[in-house]
Motif scaffolding. Structure first.
Motif, PDB file in Angstrom:
ATOM      1  N   TYR A  70      -3.543   0.598  -3.420  1.00  0.00           N
ATOM      2  CA  TYR A  70      -3.908  -0.763  -2.719  1.00  0.00           C
ATOM      3  C   TYR A  70      -3.910  -0.077  -1.440  1.00  0.00           C
ATOM      4  CZ  TYR A  70       0.854  -1.300  -0.841  1.00  0.00           C
ATOM      5  OH  TYR A  70       2.041  -0.762  -0.225  1.00  0.00           O
ATOM      6  N   CYS A  81       0.865   2.187  -6.012  1.00  0.00           N
ATOM      7  CA  CYS A  81       1.862   1.328  -6.596  1.00  0.00           C
ATOM      8  C   CYS A  81       3.093   1.843  -6.863  1.00  0.00           C
ATOM      9  CB  CYS A  81       1.486   0.503  -7.669  1.00  0.00           C
ATOM     10  SG  CYS A  81      -0.432  -0.481  -7.465  1.00  0.00           S
ATOM     11  N   GLU A  94      -3.272  -5.691  -3.292  1.00  0.00           N
ATOM     12  CA  GLU A  94      -1.828  -5.561  -3.651  1.00  0.00           C
ATOM     13  C   GLU A  94      -1.637  -5.077  -5.042  1.00  0.00           C
ATOM     14  OE1 GLU A  94      -0.737  -9.737  -3.451  1.00  0.00           O
ATOM     15  OE2 GLU A  94      -2.021 -10.127  -4.927  1.00  0.00           O
TER      16      GLU A  94
END
Length: 112
Positions: A70, A81, A94
């Motif tokens: 992200y 992540c 996100e």
């Protein structure tokens, strides 16, 4: 912009550059990393949206982050992540937390 004294017309900035919003500019400046200009004659460079990045000067378009990573807006790269989170689509702004009863067994960059 006009780079020569006595010019009878002004030239458009090339893609990937702008006059940084300055009128009467004598030159164009390449967009900084994290921003882009995809049209000739840009007055300003645009910030890359969340989920994309530009890692060099003079970028014409931002690159989408791969699934498992992200970025926030104005990014120069994508972040993987963390364990327990995932990003299942490219262009994520996100990472999502795994639902109760689910986990990621990848150290970083889970896609599902």
């Amino acid at each position: 912009f006009s780079s020569k004294p006595g010019s009878s017309s002004c030239s458009k900035c090339e893609t990937g550059s702008s006059t940084e919003g300055i009128r009467g500019s004598a030159e164009c400046t390449k967009c900084k990393p994290g921003s882009y200009a995809n049209e000739t004659g840009s007055a300003t460079c645009s910030v890359c949206a969340a989920g994309s990045f530009a890692d060099t000067n003079g970028t014409v378009t931002c690159t989408l982050c791969e699934a498992g990573s992200y970025s926030l807006e104005n990014a120069t790269d994508c972040q993987l992540c963390r364990p327990g989170e995932y990003a299942d689509k490219e262009g994520s702004g996100e990472c999502r937390q795994c639902a109760a009863g689910h986990f990621t067994n990848i150290t970083r960059g889970a896609k599902s």
